[in-house]
Scaffold this active site. Structure first.
Site, PDB file in Angstrom:
ATOM      1  N   GLU A  38       0.837  -1.201   0.000  1.00 21.47           N
ATOM      2  CA  GLU A  38       0.000   0.000   0.000  1.00 21.47           C
ATOM      3  C   GLU A  38       0.876   1.257   0.000  1.00 21.47           C
ATOM      4  OE1 GLU A  38      -3.511   1.967   2.828  1.00 21.47           O
ATOM      5  OE2 GLU A  38      -1.997   0.644   3.718  1.00 21.47           O
ATOM      6  N   LYS A  42     -10.149   2.382  -1.614  1.00 22.04           N
ATOM      7  CA  LYS A  42     -10.243   1.833  -0.259  1.00 22.04           C
ATOM      8  C   LYS A  42     -11.508   2.330   0.441  1.00 22.04           C
ATOM      9  CE  LYS A  42      -7.305   1.497   3.891  1.00 22.04           C
ATOM     10  NZ  LYS A  42      -6.026   1.991   4.448  1.00 22.04           N
ATOM     11  N   CYS A  50      -5.264  -2.961   3.507  1.00 25.80           N
ATOM     12  CA  CYS A  50      -4.807  -2.672   4.864  1.00 25.80           C
ATOM     13  C   CYS A  50      -5.937  -2.663   5.899  1.00 25.80           C
ATOM     14  CB  CYS A  50      -4.046  -1.339   4.863  1.00 25.80           C
ATOM     15  SG  CYS A  50      -2.962  -1.102   6.302  1.00 25.80           S
TER      16      CYS A  50
END
Length: 272
Positions: free
Chosen positions: A40, A111, A146
């Site tokens: 990421e 995300k 994440c």
């Protein structure tokens, strides 16, 4: 199939241009692999909040172009980690990019769960609004990033959309390494999928990175795990293991959907 996680060192001594050159060289060296995954925010620095606006780029910006060329040169499926995307309306997103062996972008994922509570990513970036799965020759891949690991409902939605491989780039703080290990294995067991979590190494934005990228099989076994520093982690995986595990332990078949949930007050009794 052979999968490789490029656990890049990300620190404040390198700028985005230098990181792109180094990452592209590492990807091109993986000719013969089937799938390569990066961490990421490796180009802009996932914890360098103050520079995000400066380093933001469009979906077809310099990082995408460099990664497209590297994927094509190596003839691999490439999850290029995430970029700080600047959308046409000016909103910033933490956006994952997936390229095919021909260098064509096959999917991107903004995300959904932004970390930081009232600061950082949560304050400076927009939230994605859709899950993303992409068909590949070795099986459908689901994209997550994440902090998403803490939200199991996202992974169940990816499962329902056909995912067999869950690709998770991360910039996870070293102080919470055991959470990372727990979540990666748990998501693999819950969804009976392969989970490939590629985590940054080094220290940037004042946050030491956990490293310890992992390839976990659908039975929850750790097939490969990196150390703390920069590392190229490779594992040979058998995509048919997903079907074998799901047949041997058919828990997904036994799901009960639509369970009614009683309305409760905090610490109160059902309905009252």
């Amino acid at each position: 199939m052979r999968a490789t996680l490029l656990q890049l060192r990300v620190d404040d001594s390198e700028d985005a241009r230098a990181r792109r050159r180094r990452a592209a060289d590492l990807v091109r060296a993986r000719a013969g692999d089937d799938l390569v995954v990066l961490p990421e925010g490796w180009a802009a620095g996932a914890w360098n909040h103050a520079t995000w606006a400066r380093d933001a780029e469009p979906l077809d910006g310099p990082t995408a172009r460099a990664m497209s060329g590297a994927a094509r040169a190596a003839s691999v499926w490439l999850h290029a980690g995430t970029i700080v995307e600047r959308a046409p309306d000016g909103t910033l997103y933490n956006t994952a990019l997936l390229f095919g062996p021909d260098g064509v972008r096959r999917g991107h994922y903004r995300k959904i769960h932004r970390y930081g509570f009232d600061t950082g990513e949560a304050a400076l970036m927009g939230a994605g609004e859709r899950i993303v799965t992409v068909p590949a020759p070795f099986g459908t891949v689901g994209l997550a990033t994440c902090y998403d690991l803490r939200f199991p409902e996202l992974f169940r939605a990816l499962l329902d959309a056909g995912a067999r491989f869950l690709l998770v780039p991360a910039a996870w703080p070293a102080g919470r390494l055991e959470h990372l290990r727990l979540f990666v294995r748990t998501r693999a067991v819950e969804e009976q999928c392969f989970v490939l979590a590629c985590v940054a190494a080094g220290e940037h934005g004042g946050v030491r990175q956990a490293g310890h990228s992992m390839v976990v099989g659908p039975w929850g076994e750790v097939l490969a795990e990196a150390g703390e520093g920069e590392e190229v982690l490779t594992a040979d995986v058998d995509p048919s293991e997903v079907d074998r595990v799901r047949a041997e332990l058919p828990v997904l078949r036994d799901r009960v959907l639509g369970i009614p949930v009683p309305v409760r007050r905090a610490f109160g009794r059902p309905g009252g």
